[in-house]
Motif scaffolding. Sequence first.
Motif, PDB file in Angstrom:
ATOM      1  N   SER A  25       0.830  -1.204   0.000  1.00  0.00           N
ATOM      2  CA  SER A  25       0.000   0.000   0.000  1.00  0.00           C
ATOM      3  C   SER A  25       0.866   1.257   0.000  1.00  0.00           C
ATOM      4  CB  SER A  25      -0.919  -0.006   1.223  1.00  0.00           C
ATOM      5  OG  SER A  25      -1.683   1.179   1.277  1.00  0.00           O
ATOM      6  N   TYR A  26       1.934   1.227   0.803  1.00  0.00           N
ATOM      7  CA  TYR A  26       2.863   2.370   0.834  1.00  0.00           C
ATOM      8  C   TYR A  26       3.504   2.573  -0.529  1.00  0.00           C
ATOM      9  CZ  TYR A  26       7.332   4.760   1.498  1.00  0.00           C
ATOM     10  OH  TYR A  26       8.421   5.601   1.363  1.00  0.00           O
ATOM     11  N   THR A  27       3.954   1.499  -1.154  1.00  0.00           N
ATOM     12  CA  THR A  27       4.595   1.591  -2.471  1.00  0.00           C
ATOM     13  C   THR A  27       3.659   2.224  -3.488  1.00  0.00           C
ATOM     14  OG1 THR A  27       6.002  -0.340  -2.044  1.00  0.00           O
ATOM     15  CG2 THR A  27       5.627   0.262  -4.349  1.00  0.00           C
ATOM     16  N   GLN A  28       2.401   1.775  -3.505  1.00  0.00           N
ATOM     17  CA  GLN A  28       1.434   2.312  -4.454  1.00  0.00           C
ATOM     18  C   GLN A  28       1.194   3.797  -4.214  1.00  0.00           C
ATOM     19  OE1 GLN A  28      -2.301   0.207  -4.586  1.00  0.00           O
ATOM     20  NE2 GLN A  28      -3.300   1.763  -5.835  1.00  0.00           N
ATOM     21  N   ARG A  29       0.981   4.175  -2.958  1.00  0.00           N
ATOM     22  CA  ARG A  29       0.679   5.580  -2.659  1.00  0.00           C
ATOM     23  C   ARG A  29       1.888   6.463  -2.929  1.00  0.00           C
ATOM     24  NH1 ARG A  29      -2.453   9.511  -3.440  1.00  0.00           N
ATOM     25  NH2 ARG A  29      -2.566  11.082  -1.791  1.00  0.00           N
ATOM     26  N   LEU A  30       3.087   5.995  -2.571  1.00  0.00           N
ATOM     27  CA  LEU A  30       4.303   6.768  -2.812  1.00  0.00           C
ATOM     28  C   LEU A  30       4.473   7.052  -4.298  1.00  0.00           C
ATOM     29  CD1 LEU A  30       7.026   7.966  -1.800  1.00  0.00           C
ATOM     30  CD2 LEU A  30       8.019   5.693  -2.195  1.00  0.00           C
ATOM     31  N   ASN A  31       4.320   6.050  -5.114  1.00  0.00           N
ATOM     32  CA  ASN A  31       4.502   6.241  -6.550  1.00  0.00           C
ATOM     33  C   ASN A  31       3.402   7.101  -7.158  1.00  0.00           C
ATOM     34  OD1 ASN A  31       6.960   4.670  -7.529  1.00  0.00           O
ATOM     35  ND2 ASN A  31       5.939   3.133  -6.274  1.00  0.00           N
ATOM     36  N   GLU A  32       2.194   7.034  -6.604  1.00  0.00           N
ATOM     37  CA  GLU A  32       1.123   7.919  -7.067  1.00  0.00           C
ATOM     38  C   GLU A  32       1.488   9.371  -6.784  1.00  0.00           C
ATOM     39  OE1 GLU A  32      -2.751   4.959  -6.404  1.00  0.00           O
ATOM     40  OE2 GLU A  32      -2.313   6.580  -4.990  1.00  0.00           O
ATOM     41  N   LEU A  33       1.924   9.652  -5.581  1.00  0.00           N
ATOM     42  CA  LEU A  33       2.265  11.026  -5.206  1.00  0.00           C
ATOM     43  C   LEU A  33       3.419  11.557  -6.048  1.00  0.00           C
ATOM     44  CD1 LEU A  33       1.991  10.766  -1.315  1.00  0.00           C
ATOM     45  CD2 LEU A  33       0.474  12.038  -2.848  1.00  0.00           C
ATOM     46  N   LEU A  34       4.443  10.747  -6.239  1.00  0.00           N
ATOM     47  CA  LEU A  34       5.581  11.190  -7.035  1.00  0.00           C
ATOM     48  C   LEU A  34       5.192  11.371  -8.497  1.00  0.00           C
ATOM     49  CD1 LEU A  34       8.403   8.989  -5.470  1.00  0.00           C
ATOM     50  CD2 LEU A  34       8.077  11.453  -5.182  1.00  0.00           C
ATOM     51  N   GLY A  35       4.338  10.476  -8.999  1.00  0.00           N
ATOM     52  CA  GLY A  35       3.888  10.594 -10.380  1.00  0.00           C
ATOM     53  C   GLY A  35       3.068  11.845 -10.629  1.00  0.00           C
ATOM     54  N   GLU A  36       2.404  12.331  -9.580  1.00  0.00           N
ATOM     55  CA  GLU A  36       1.597  13.551  -9.692  1.00  0.00           C
ATOM     56  C   GLU A  36       2.389  14.802  -9.328  1.00  0.00           C
ATOM     57  OE1 GLU A  36      -1.517  12.613  -7.009  1.00  0.00           O
ATOM     58  OE2 GLU A  36      -2.434  11.087  -8.311  1.00  0.00           O
ATOM     59  N   GLY A  37       3.668  14.606  -8.999  1.00  0.00           N
ATOM     60  CA  GLY A  37       4.520  15.745  -8.678  1.00  0.00           C
ATOM     61  C   GLY A  37       4.375  16.275  -7.263  1.00  0.00           C
ATOM     62  N   HIS A  38       3.740  15.512  -6.374  1.00  0.00           N
ATOM     63  CA  HIS A  38       3.517  15.961  -4.998  1.00  0.00           C
ATOM     64  C   HIS A  38       4.685  15.510  -4.116  1.00  0.00           C
ATOM     65  CE1 HIS A  38      -0.342  17.213  -6.349  1.00  0.00           C
ATOM     66  NE2 HIS A  38      -0.870  15.986  -6.416  1.00  0.00           N
ATOM     67  N   ARG A  39       5.807  16.156  -4.291  1.00  0.00           N
ATOM     68  CA  ARG A  39       7.000  15.719  -3.571  1.00  0.00           C
ATOM     69  C   ARG A  39       6.875  15.905  -2.064  1.00  0.00           C
ATOM     70  NH1 ARG A  39      12.518  17.083  -6.940  1.00  0.00           N
ATOM     71  NH2 ARG A  39      11.919  16.070  -8.908  1.00  0.00           N
ATOM     72  N   GLY A  40       6.338  17.023  -1.649  1.00  0.00           N
ATOM     73  CA  GLY A  40       6.189  17.278  -0.222  1.00  0.00           C
ATOM     74  C   GLY A  40       5.326  16.228   0.451  1.00  0.00           C
ATOM     75  N   GLU A  41       4.222  15.854  -0.198  1.00  0.00           N
ATOM     76  CA  GLU A  41       3.344  14.843   0.367  1.00  0.00           C
ATOM     77  C   GLU A  41       4.036  13.478   0.399  1.00  0.00           C
ATOM     78  OE1 GLU A  41      -0.750  14.760  -0.986  1.00  0.00           O
ATOM     79  OE2 GLU A  41      -0.511  16.789  -1.795  1.00  0.00           O
TER      80      GLU A  41
END
Length: 259
Positions: free
Chosen positions: A130-146
């Motif tokens: 779950s962490y892997t999926q959410r991390l890659n979603e955030l990075l893919g959307e450019g949300h580095r801070g999140e």
Amino acid sequence: MSKVISRDGTPLAYERTGEGEPLILVGGAFSTGTAEGPLAGLLAPRFSVVTYDRRGRGDSGDTTPYAVAREVEDLAALVDEVGGRALLYGMSSGGALVLRAAAAGLNVPRVAVYEPPFTVLEETRAEKASYTQRLNELLGEGHRGEAVELFLSVVGMPHEFIAQMKQAPVWRSFEALAPTLAYDDAVMGDGTVPAERLAAVAQPVLVVSGGASPAVMRDAAVRTAEAAPDGHHRSLPRQTHDVDPRELAPVLAEFFTTA
């Protein structure tokens, strides 16, 4: 800093200090080569110590798409650069990378790691996925801070501390390195102790843990050492994941110079 070119053309920035057998230090999440500087200074009287910026960090380049095998090739390039043979030490997720490099057959006669963040709890695999999926979603959307917030919360940092860090200058450097969180996550696999991979590590392996670290980290360190055919565990009293290099350096020097 000097530079060496990895197999896929990525330039890697590194520094070398001291005299003796080559010893490459590998940092963990959010770290560049400078993070291992204090430890390198303590080991330099006995070894030719190499610190480097892993790909995507500091003065090193990056090449997409990322694959763990490329980071193993980075270490192979550094080993070739220092003479074709080197000792390896890895901190945290850098330790997981070191163990992968050893299993891949690099000419590294001895390897040591400090608290690679594996787990012995099989039920945490779903949490890791779950962490892997959410991390890659955030990075893919450019949300580095999140993405940074997600990582810090997963490793146990209280939300009030994260809020304070967001107001500090260091937060910008964290955001700059945020894409490499996915690299460290990939290195960790499913998060459990990789017993099958460790069984292929023929050389002596030292796994060090802090006596004051959480029980789950201490247990994982013991299990990691047990999974390697020539594995050894050492606990440092009163130390945590933020280990004092003055306590760690003598232990590494003893292990790396043992016949």
